[in-house]
Design a protein around this motif. Structure first.
Motif, short mmCIF file in Angstrom:
data_model
loop_
_atom_site.label_atom_id
_atom_site.label_comp_id
_atom_site.label_asym_id
_atom_site.label_seq_id
_atom_site.Cartn_x
_atom_site.Cartn_y
_atom_site.Cartn_z
N ASP A 82 5.80 1.46 2.54
CA ASP A 82 4.43 0.96 2.44
C ASP A 82 3.82 1.36 1.10
O ASP A 82 3.37 2.48 0.93
CB ASP A 82 3.57 1.50 3.59
N GLU A 83 3.85 0.46 0.16
CA GLU A 83 3.33 0.71 -1.19
C GLU A 83 3.80 2.07 -1.70
O GLU A 83 2.95 2.92 -2.02
CB GLU A 83 1.81 0.61 -1.21
N SER B 127 0.16 -3.19 5.99
CA SER B 127 0.46 -1.87 6.54
C SER B 127 0.49 -1.92 8.06
O SER B 127 1.36 -1.31 8.70
CB SER B 127 -0.60 -0.85 6.11
MG LIG Z 1 -1.74 -0.91 3.26
#
Ligand SMILES: [Mg+2]
Ligand SMILES: Nc1ncnc2c1ncn2[C@@H]1O[C@H](COP(=O)(O)OP(=O)(O)OP(=O)(O)O)[C@@H](O)[C@H]1O
Lengths: 312, 255
Positions: free
Chosen positions: B176-177, B46
């Protein structure tokens, strides 16, 4: 709730015999007796002079005082909210000088009594006989005037109330801004919004839900606090009735007149606040509780239902 | 070198106080490429994504997006920090989709999508609304324009978030995910929308634990651990024959 919709009838209530709360009945009875006694004494004590209350309630001088009270409240709340937003944003500035100034302001204003601040503003002429705007450190003057002309008692009252309120609003606005999820700011930034755009469009609107309820309380507080300006000879509601009773010596009924008006407007503000809070409470997924009016209707409908059942 | 890479990182370092999170990341993402970032929790995935659009400032190394330094301007042999407004303008070219959606909760889906085009790019409102409807249709939510985020499921919110990012016509998308906060049955819709986007040639950097997605859609797979790139390669190759012990250990847990 869902079943009530289908056939338009109330659903049958559970036919259980409710618990009897004898203690509640006793306490309620005692309270009723006390209240009845209070009402009797207030209405039969001639020294309350209710006829005088009625005579002055809508008199011109009192109404002028009411108008002054409202003017002071609206203007100083406006000043307070604006200043509060600016101070809150300053407080969060990465520049330590900017946030320090905001902190100092709040520290000073909240640390001294409003009454003293009001007196200071009214005596400002003693401190700075001329009020000027110009180049700092004694440079050429752009605008100026005698302090006693520029700072009238009314202006002093506005400055005292508004600047004081700004400090309290700053804390409220800051709490509101802090309540907004960091992710909202990040996604606004990642869309290319500037800091100011993010604040105005994303953060402040969401902070409102936290800011509004205490702001309502502050408005009620300021409305009552306007009575303090009587010490600097602004003819607000309290000073208006004081002027009247200084001649007529009818202190009690005239103070009642003032109380009635304060109560009228604090009540109106409370009701307004209730509905504004509901408005900003939307968007949260929880269902809103019914308003008092809706609850009253519900109660009447239920009582009718009971009456119908007992009649059958 | 033929074309300028969309993202180029050279020895990127990032620390939070004493904690060094990125310890020299070097990689390239070509235009039109889909890069999947894989790695254990806390490995700095991240943080690296956030560095790409300057939500975090890097401490050392160089980072370019489409040939321009991120957060800085090079002039002669000097490097100047960019102003906030310049950073903001560059961010308009990079779309970001977050794990927790981060839709503006006081705005409807449509308002979420048109906000940045109207306010930042000064697109006429009518045109922005028209495009927003098209984008919402494209992510499979043509009928949800008037819904508030609280009225949408997680998967629907994430698709609105994708539409919102696309409304700025970015040349690079960072994910991000995007599916890890979703119930399993909602993951598919979001992955479909992303697959669609990849097919249309969007350059994407995707942090994900969806191995299937990485295998099928990814052009490159990067395995990160403890702030460094451990292994890079074609997803199928890396997934079938991981060469490093750490990659093997990680894959044995997620596969
Ligand atoms: Mg992360
Ligand atoms: N703003 C911050 N301040 C201090 N430490 C941070 C900050 N952001 C991240 N970290 C730390 O940096 C490390 C890497 O975090 P990062 O979020 O990049 O990991 P990640 O690979 O995305 O992990 P995950 O898979 O759990 O999302 C973590 O140890 C985290 O605690």
């Amino acid at each position: 709730m869902a079943t009530a919709v289908a056939d338009g009838r109330q659903p049958e209530e559970v036919p259980a015999i409710p618990v009897r709360h004898y203690g509640r009945w006793v306490v309620g009875g005692v309270l009723l007796v006390l209240i009845a006694n209070l009402v009797y004494s207030v209405s039969n004590n001639p020294r309350f002079e209710w006829s005088v209350v009625g005579q002055y309630l809508l008199s011109e001088r009192v109404l002028d005082g009411v108008v002054m009270m409202l003017e002071l409240t609206v203007i100083s709340m406006g000043l307070g909210i604006t200043l509060g937003v600016v101070l809150a944003v300053m407080r969060m500035s990465p520049n330590p000088l900017v946030s320090g100034v905001s902190w100092m302001y709040v520290w000073f204003v909240r640390g001294t009594p409003l009454l003293v601040q009001l007196l200071f503003w009214s005596f400002i002429a003693a401190l700075y006989p001329r009020i000027t705007f110009g180049v700092p450190f004694g440079g050429p003057e752009l605008f100026g005037g005698h302090a006693n002309v520029v700072i009238t008692p009314f202006v002093a009252a506005i400055l005292g109330l508004g600047l004081n309120e700004g400090a309290y609003m700053a804390e409220i606005v800051r709490a509101g801004i802090l309540s907004v999820d960091e992710g909202q700011v990040e996604s606004a930034h990642s869309l290319g919004m500037t800091r100011l755009q993010t604040l105005r469009r994303i953060v402040l609107p969401q902070a409102m839900r936290v800011i509004i309820p205490p702001t309502g309380n502050e408005t009620i507080q300021v409305l009552k606090t306007t009575s303090l300006v009587s010490v600097i000879a602004v003819v607000d509601l309290l000073y208006a009735v004081q002027l009247i009773y200084s001649q007529s010596y009818q202190q009690v009924p005239l103070l009642i007149v003032a109380c009635v008006w304060y109560l009228v407007f604090t009540t109106i503000l409370s009701i307004g606040q209730y509905y504004i809070e509901r408005h900003y409470g939307r968007g949260t997924s929880r269902q809103l509780p019914p308003t008092p009016i809706q609850r009253g209707r519900l109660l009447i409908r239920r009582m009718r239902g009971v009456a119908a059942r007992e009649g059958a | 070198m033929t074309a300028v890479p969309m993202v180029r990182a050279e020895g990127v370092h990032k620390s939070f106080g004493p904690l060094e999170v990125l310890k020299g990341i070097t990689l390239e993402v070509a235009a039109g490429e889909v890069m999947c970032l894989l790695g254990p929790s806390g490995s700095g995935k991240s943080t690296f994504l956030r560095c790409i659009n300057h939500l975090e400032k890097i401490n050392a190394g160089r980072l370019w997006v489409d040939g321009e330094l991120v957060g800085y301007r090079e002039s002669g042999d000097k490097i100047y920090e960019l102003r906030d407004s310049e950073v903001a303008r560059k961010r308009t070219e990079i779309g970001v989709v977050f794990q927790r959606f981060n839709l503006f909760s006081h705005m409807t889906a449509l308002e979420n999508v048109i906000e940045a085009p109207v306010r930042v790019k000064k697109v006429p409102r009518a045109q922005a609304v028209k495009e927003a409807h098209e984008l919402l249709a494209r992510v499979g939510l043509p009928e949800k324009a008037a819904a508030y985020p609280a009225q949408l499921s997680g998967g629907q919110q994430q698709r609105v978030a994708i539409a919102r990012a696309l409304a700025m016509r970015p040349k690079l998308m960072l994910f991000d995910e995007p599916t890890s906060a979703l119930d399993p049955e909602l993951v598919g819709d979001v992955l479909d929308a992303m697959r669609d986007l990849a097919r249309q040639g969007m350059t994407m950097v995707v942090v994900t634990h969806e191995i299937g997605f990485a295998r099928e859609v990814g052009d490159t797979l990067v395995f990160m651990d403890e702030g460094v790139v451990v292994e890079t390669g074609h997803p199928r190759a890396v997934l079938a024959n991981p060469r490093h012990d750490r990659t093997i250990a990680f894959l044995s847990k997620v596969l």
